[in-house]
Design a protein around this motif. Structure first.
Motif, short mmCIF file in Angstrom:
data_model
loop_
_atom_site.label_atom_id
_atom_site.label_comp_id
_atom_site.label_asym_id
_atom_site.label_seq_id
_atom_site.Cartn_x
_atom_site.Cartn_y
_atom_site.Cartn_z
N VAL A 163 0.84 -1.20 0.00
CA VAL A 163 0.00 0.00 0.00
C VAL A 163 0.87 1.25 0.00
O VAL A 163 1.82 1.36 0.78
N ARG A 164 0.51 2.18 -0.89
CA ARG A 164 1.26 3.44 -0.95
C ARG A 164 0.73 4.41 0.09
O ARG A 164 -0.47 4.58 0.25
N TYR A 165 1.68 5.04 0.81
CA TYR A 165 1.28 6.02 1.82
C TYR A 165 2.42 7.02 2.01
O TYR A 165 3.52 6.65 2.43
N THR B 297 -7.63 -0.15 -3.96
CA THR B 297 -6.83 0.95 -4.51
C THR B 297 -5.36 0.86 -4.14
O THR B 297 -4.51 1.41 -4.85
N ARG B 298 -5.05 0.23 -2.99
CA ARG B 298 -3.67 0.16 -2.48
C ARG B 298 -3.08 1.57 -2.31
O ARG B 298 -1.90 1.79 -2.56
N ASP B 299 -3.93 2.50 -1.88
CA ASP B 299 -3.49 3.88 -1.68
C ASP B 299 -4.14 4.41 -0.41
O ASP B 299 -5.31 4.82 -0.40
N ASP C 37 4.50 8.71 -0.03
CA ASP C 37 5.73 8.47 -0.80
C ASP C 37 6.50 7.23 -0.38
O ASP C 37 7.71 7.14 -0.60
N ARG D 232 -5.49 8.20 -0.30
CA ARG D 232 -6.78 8.45 -0.95
C ARG D 232 -7.94 7.99 -0.08
O ARG D 232 -9.00 8.62 -0.06
#
Length: 817
Positions: free
Chosen positions: A119-121, A160-162, A123, A165
């Motif tokens: 998961v992106r968080y 979404t793996r974000d 940067d 968001r």
């Protein structure tokens, strides 16, 4: 077995060491300190972190552990540390491979290697478990969200793996639709055999009036099920699928073939007015009439044809039932269309609709009945009861995209403006701009929301006059309004061709919407002749709680629910009312029994109900026949509750004035504080907007509350209390006296010659309260009708002075202008 040593940067110049065997948890967590020697970097000490007391591992043992490992994995670190670690490893002819690990796991001394699907968080990539923990932490900061809401956010996180968001959903603004989208109800392909209008055995004048080449699917199904052969039908299909035209085809064709007139019955005056205008325009070659309980109050109202001899009669349920109860001639009926038949389950009006259907069947036994509804959970059972063939069509004509947004009450108006503006900027392939209906839970909020929006909008509710409502309808139809703000009570009402529906609230008054009500309302989004897509936006406040459920929980329940069953059971007084109404058109007990048994909610035996009515002086038996007494007939023709009829009788005997009796039967309650928000801030407690609600009377008029007000407010509320709250009842001010006194004040204004608008202005000027013109008009109209009932019962009792007084007062209220 494989042993891996993972080394990560730690405080100052130290490192953390994690020996991991076979991918499990670390065998221990060590803190490695290096020292610089003449021969390069060497281990200084290894401290093993323990729960109670740390231990030290001999340097030689640590070096042996490094040499025994299958691989040494070094996490990302700054170049200086990286060089120091490499120098130490090279001294023992060892090396390391570079890896990336979840930084959040490291803070808990866990090792999770980074993979592309993490998961992106902010940067960086973190593992899914850590992302979920961060999400829960953010949710706890932002406010209360239930388990179901959190599960919804977690499912979006997985998709979404974000994380950034998803957290943005907690402070909504310019959110991407893929995040707020709950689901899409597709427009299913038509699987019904096409039916050309030219091939139907319709009168040529009707074919021309229809202005269409091919029937819509539900219309085709209805025709194939015998619509044009006189089959009675229950048609259950989504809003905007073309149900209304089914009734029109049957009724107008039957009329043109000499088989009798058409009755088209609806629940609301606003809807009856709209249908009347539509039918006059479409069927100009026919005589169209309307029965909507025309107001008794003298106004410069529009002229409408109320002749029962019309070819098409559009009316409300109660207006047509009044005709039946009064015994007015209603002859040659060929078709009866009853729209919104799910109203059978309405607590207040359901038994009267049910009884009216039974009475209509008795008066027009050969008529074709067409029942229309968008939502019925048990259609087969209801169709059987109505003696109608079931026609179901479950598919929508356009897809419906449903969105769920968590939003606090302070954020909702901004979001309404944002989403409505965005929708209006779109133009469909049919050339129509997107327009929005906003549903809220009170008339006052309709105005508050509309006034807060910086775009073209208008409030719309039953408290407006006919002329005011008609103006809004026309402006919306012309595309001049981006938004109409209305109440849930009008969900089954007027046909606004909107592409988007926004739920500002999921309540109707002080109760949560039912699934059926919600489905009716969401069905208003997207019309096949106007739009390519319908859109529903729910603004759910996780902090708002009612009856132990939050608005967010209710949103999930409504989005996932199916239509409820129509379950109807009337209490004994309601059953007696219907029995009395049935006796208006039949005198044989067998005929009354037949109508009672045709009524869905009458469970008591007819003989028992008649006996009860006889015992209470409402019916008599004579020569094998049953008839209403004058009092019983008054109950039926004035739509009185049985207990209200006896209240009137008792008050007349006690020499109460007709006006006192009328305001006791129904006081005016739709008066609102104009400064409720200001009062709430001053008193430090939420003040209800209705001036005469028990909570308002309790909060606002206490000595402690008045002491907190400034002088102008103190004077205003002291004067109000002196005028309306001066009774000596034991349970004052909750005794009803304040409302009744205020109701008499409205009558006083009327007798001064003021019209409803003038009365509303006088209320504002004299008491700083607001009331809607339509509410005042409706109240005065109902008051005159109650005075009629009081006058009739007074005559029955031989109290002729009271009867004359009631008649004279009703006349003055009607013609005060």
């Amino acid at each position: 077995m494989s042993l891996f040593i993972v080394i990560t940067p730690y405080k100052k110049d130290d490192f953390k060491v994690y020996p991991i065997r076979d991918g499990g948890n670390p065998l221990f967590v060590g803190v490695l300190s290096l020292q610089k020697t003449d021969k390069g970097m060497r281990p200084l000490r290894i401290r093993i972190v323990r729960e109670k007391e740390d231990e030290y591992l001999p340097v030689a043992s640590f070096v042996d552990l490094l040499k025994a490992s299958s691989a040494i994995l070094a996490a990302s670190m700054d170049p200086a540390r990286d060089a120091a670690l490499d120098s130490m490893l090279e001294a023992y002819q060892l090396g390391s491979s570079k890896v990336s690990v979840c930084r959040f796991c490291l803070m808990e001394d866990r090792i999770t290697f980074k993979t592309p699907d993490m998961v992106r968080y902010k940067d960086e990539l973190i593992c899914l478990d850590c992302a979920k923990k961060e999400l829960k932490r953010e949710v706890s900061y932002k406010g209360r969200i239930t388990k179901t809401g959190l599960e919804r956010l977690e499912s979006l996180l997985i998709k979404t793996r974000d994380l950034g968001r998803i957290i943005a959903l907690l402070t909504p603004s310019n959110l991407p639709p893929e995040l707020t989208r709950y689901d899409v109800i597709p427009a299913s392909p038509d699987r019904v055999k096409a039916v050309k209008v030219v091939d139907l055995g319709l009168d040529p004048r009707l074919k021309q009036a229809l202005s269409m080449d091919e029937l819509l699917p539900v219309q085709a199904k209805s025709v194939q099920a015998g619509l044009l052969k006189g089959e009675s039908q229950l048609v259950v299909s989504a809003t905007a699928t073309g149900k209304t035209l089914i009734g029109e085809m049957a009724g107008v064709n039957s009329l043109l073939n000499g088989k009798g007139k058409m009755l088209f019955l609806v629940p609301l005056v606003a809807l009856a007015n709209q249908k009347y205008e539509q039918f006059k325009k479409r069927y100009g070659f026919l005589k169209v009439g309307i029965r909507v309980g025309t107001s008794r109050i003298a106004l410069n109202s529009l002229k409408m044809n109320v002749n029962l001899g019309s070819d098409i009669i559009v009316g409300t349920y109660e207006a047509l039932d009044f005709v039946l109860r009064k015994g007015e001639p209603l002859k040659n009926v060929g078709t009866v269309v009853i729209d919104e038949v799910h109203m059978l389950e309405d607590e207040e009006r359901g038994h009267r609709l049910d009884g009216m259907i039974a009475r209509l069947r008795a008066c027009a036994p050969n008529a074709q009945f067409i029942f229309l509804s968008a939502t019925i959970g048990n259609p087969k059972e209801i169709a059987k009861h109505l003696h109608a063939k079931l026609v179901e069509y479950e598919h929508r004509p356009v897809p419906l995209e449903r969105h769920l947004i968590f939003a606090g009450s302070h954020e909702k108006n901004r979001l309404i403006e944002e989403y409505a503006s965005r929708e209006y900027a779109k133009t469909s392939s049919k050339g129509f701009r997107g327009q929005t209906i906003v549903f809220t839970n009170s008339r006052k909020k309709c105005h508050q929301i509309s006034q807060s929006l910086r775009i073209q909008s208008a409030p719309y509710h039953a408290g407006l006059t006919y002329v005011q409502r008609k103006s809004v309808e026309d402006r919306f139809a012309k595309g001049e309004l981006k938004v109409v703000v209305t109440t849930a009570a009008l969900a089954a009402g007027v046909d606004f061709p909107a592409s988007q529906v926004i739920f500002e609230s999921l309540t109707m008054g002080r109760e949560w919407l039912s699934v059926s009500e919600f489905q009716q309302m969401q069905g208003r989004a997207g019309r096949p002749d106007y739009h390519d897509l319908g859109k529903v936006v729910i603004l759910a406040d996780p902090e708002y709680d009612l009856s132990g459920e939050t608005e967010e929980e209710v949103a999930f329940r409504l989005l996932g629910g199916g239509a409820e069953h129509v379950n109807v059971l009337y209490d004994e007084p309601e059953q007696m009312e219907e029995c009395l109404a049935n006796a208006c058109i039949a005198s044989a007990e067998a005929d009354i029994r037949h109508m009672n048994e045709a009524t869905l909610g009458i469970s008591s035996d007819t003989k028992y109900l008649i006996d009860k009515c006889v015992d209470r002086g409402l019916m008599v038996r004579e020569k094998g026949q049953v008839r209403n007494t004058p009092l019983g007939r008054a109950v039926a023709t004035h739509f009185l509750k049985v207990e209200d009829a006896f209240l009137i009788r008792d008050r007349i005997y006690k020499k109460a004035s007709p006006l006192d009796i009328a305001v006791e039967l129904e006081p005016f309650e739709a008066a609102y504080f104009r400064n409720a928000d200001r009062l709430s801030r001053i008193l430090g407690v939420q003040v209800p907007s209705r001036a005469f609600s028990p909570a308002s009377l309790d909060i606002v008029f206490s000595g402690e509350s008045i002491a907190k007000m400034d002088r102008s407010l103190q004077a205003q509320f002291t004067d109000f209390a002196r005028e309306f709250l001066d009774c000596v009842c034991e349970d004052a001010p909750f005794c009803g006296c304040p409302e009744r006194k205020f109701s008499k004040k409205i009558v006083e204004y009327r007798l001064q010659g003021k019209d409803p608008r003038g009365i509303s202005r006088a209320i504002a000027a004299d008491y700083d309260l607001s009331a809607f013109d339509g509410d005042v008009l409706g109240y005065l109209d109902r008051l005159t009708r109650n005075l009629d009932a009081i006058g009739e019962i007074a005559r029955i009792l031989g109290k002729h002075d009271a009867a004359k007084e009631a008649k004279a007062l009703a006349q003055k209220i009607e013609d005060a202008e």
